[in-house]
Design a protein around this motif. Structure first.
Motif, PDB file in Angstrom:
ATOM      1  N   GLY A   1       0.774  -1.230   0.000  1.00  0.00           N
ATOM      2  CA  GLY A   1       0.000   0.000   0.000  1.00  0.00           C
ATOM      3  C   GLY A   1       0.806   1.281   0.000  1.00  0.00           C
ATOM      4  N   VAL A   2       2.126   1.191  -0.034  1.00  0.00           N
ATOM      5  CA  VAL A   2       2.949   2.401  -0.103  1.00  0.00           C
ATOM      6  C   VAL A   2       3.161   2.720  -1.580  1.00  0.00           C
ATOM      7  CG1 VAL A   2       5.207   3.424   0.428  1.00  0.00           C
ATOM      8  CG2 VAL A   2       4.108   1.891   2.078  1.00  0.00           C
ATOM      9  N   PRO A   3       2.822   3.935  -2.011  1.00  0.00           N
ATOM     10  CA  PRO A   3       3.047   4.295  -3.413  1.00  0.00           C
ATOM     11  C   PRO A   3       4.531   4.149  -3.774  1.00  0.00           C
ATOM     12  CG  PRO A   3       1.744   5.980  -2.293  1.00  0.00           C
ATOM     13  CD  PRO A   3       2.215   5.027  -1.251  1.00  0.00           C
ATOM     14  N   GLU A   4       4.777   3.744  -5.003  1.00  0.00           N
ATOM     15  CA  GLU A   4       6.150   3.486  -5.452  1.00  0.00           C
ATOM     16  C   GLU A   4       7.071   4.681  -5.222  1.00  0.00           C
ATOM     17  OE1 GLU A   4       9.112   1.085  -6.480  1.00  0.00           O
ATOM     18  OE2 GLU A   4       7.028   0.422  -6.393  1.00  0.00           O
ATOM     19  N   ASP A   5       6.557   5.904  -5.460  1.00  0.00           N
ATOM     20  CA  ASP A   5       7.409   7.083  -5.289  1.00  0.00           C
ATOM     21  C   ASP A   5       7.686   7.394  -3.817  1.00  0.00           C
ATOM     22  OD1 ASP A   5       4.752   7.859  -4.791  1.00  0.00           O
ATOM     23  OD2 ASP A   5       5.130   9.917  -5.431  1.00  0.00           O
ATOM     24  N   GLN A   6       6.983   6.735  -2.897  1.00  0.00           N
ATOM     25  CA  GLN A   6       7.213   6.928  -1.464  1.00  0.00           C
ATOM     26  C   GLN A   6       7.921   5.733  -0.804  1.00  0.00           C
ATOM     27  OE1 GLN A   6       6.539   9.777   0.368  1.00  0.00           O
ATOM     28  NE2 GLN A   6       6.349  10.520  -1.735  1.00  0.00           N
ATOM     29  N   MET A   7       8.187   4.688  -1.581  1.00  0.00           N
ATOM     30  CA  MET A   7       8.785   3.483  -1.005  1.00  0.00           C
ATOM     31  C   MET A   7      10.200   3.740  -0.478  1.00  0.00           C
ATOM     32  SD  MET A   7       8.268   0.423  -0.048  1.00  0.00           S
ATOM     33  CE  MET A   7       6.835  -0.183  -0.914  1.00  0.00           C
ATOM     34  N   HIS A   8      11.016   4.468  -1.236  1.00  0.00           N
ATOM     35  CA  HIS A   8      12.397   4.728  -0.813  1.00  0.00           C
ATOM     36  C   HIS A   8      12.453   5.422   0.539  1.00  0.00           C
ATOM     37  CE1 HIS A   8      16.470   6.591  -1.120  1.00  0.00           C
ATOM     38  NE2 HIS A   8      16.760   5.359  -1.516  1.00  0.00           N
ATOM     39  N   PRO A   9      11.752   6.560   0.726  1.00  0.00           N
ATOM     40  CA  PRO A   9      11.788   7.172   2.059  1.00  0.00           C
ATOM     41  C   PRO A   9      11.160   6.292   3.138  1.00  0.00           C
ATOM     42  CG  PRO A   9      10.377   8.458   0.582  1.00  0.00           C
ATOM     43  CD  PRO A   9      11.038   7.389  -0.234  1.00  0.00           C
ATOM     44  N   TYR A  10      10.131   5.541   2.791  1.00  0.00           N
ATOM     45  CA  TYR A  10       9.497   4.659   3.779  1.00  0.00           C
ATOM     46  C   TYR A  10      10.510   3.636   4.286  1.00  0.00           C
ATOM     47  CZ  TYR A  10       5.975   1.795   6.074  1.00  0.00           C
ATOM     48  OH  TYR A  10       5.240   1.115   7.015  1.00  0.00           O
ATOM     49  N   LEU A  11      11.244   3.031   3.357  1.00  0.00           N
ATOM     50  CA  LEU A  11      12.218   2.009   3.725  1.00  0.00           C
ATOM     51  C   LEU A  11      13.349   2.572   4.569  1.00  0.00           C
ATOM     52  CD1 LEU A  11      12.477   0.032   0.361  1.00  0.00           C
ATOM     53  CD2 LEU A  11      11.399  -0.751   2.487  1.00  0.00           C
TER      54      LEU A  11
END
Length: 174
Positions: free
Chosen positions: A103-113
């Motif tokens: 459910g994390v948008p692809e463009d937000q995955m890097h900062p989420y990780l």
């Protein structure tokens, strides 16, 4: 002052999008660890009041299984005597967490990780550092809380500066 229907809908949409994120820790483990008690090996003379330096690096990679990621927190901790700078100990720790994320948008995955996932594993990293330094013959080192958002922003700024210096026009984030 009353909310407009558009503002209310926008807030509701944002809340619904946030609620769709599913994240769980599948595993946590020490990938690599080294503790070197230089004080005991070489014998430092005089006042051994420590000066501690902590370096933090993060790494994240997608795993073969869909929606799974490995996030590694890498610490390099050095302790030197304030008087003379003689090394007291060196601790290197690579601590990994395996996360299932949906459910994390692809463009937000890097900062989420690189922000949210290390926040989850950090209490375990702190405990390991405390235990290892205590078991190594030193007072337990209790790490201050690490601001992973500030680390992420600093790395983005460093990359932008590096790209400007190399002449690239568009900054990219990997």
């Amino acid at each position: 002052m009353s909310d407009t229907p558009e503002a209310t809908n926008s807030a509701a949409d944002a809340a619904a999008a946030q609620a769709k994120i599913k994240s769980s820790v599948l595993a946590q483990y020490i990938r690599d660890m080294s503790f070197e008690n230089i004080l005991a090996q070489k014998g430092v003379t005089g006042d051994a009041t420590p000066e501690i330096k902590v370096q933090v690096n993060l790494d994240a990679r997608k795993r073969k299984t869909e929606g799974q990621y490995e996030v590694i927190t890498k610490l390099n901790i050095t302790s030197n005597a304030k008087d003379g700078g003689d090394p007291l100990f060196v601790l290197e720790l690579d601590y990994a967490g395996i996360f299932s994320i949906e459910g994390v948008p692809e463009d937000q995955m890097h900062p989420y990780l690189l922000i949210e996932c290390p926040r989850i594993t950090f209490p375990f990293v702190r405990r390991i550092v405390s235990d290892v330094t205590r078991d190594g013959g030193f007072p337990p080192l209790n790490l201050e809380t690490i601001d992973f958002l500030a680390l992420y922003r600093a790395e983005l700024a460093r990359r932008v500066e590096a790209q400007k210096a190399s002449g690239e026009t568009e900054p990219t984030v990997n």
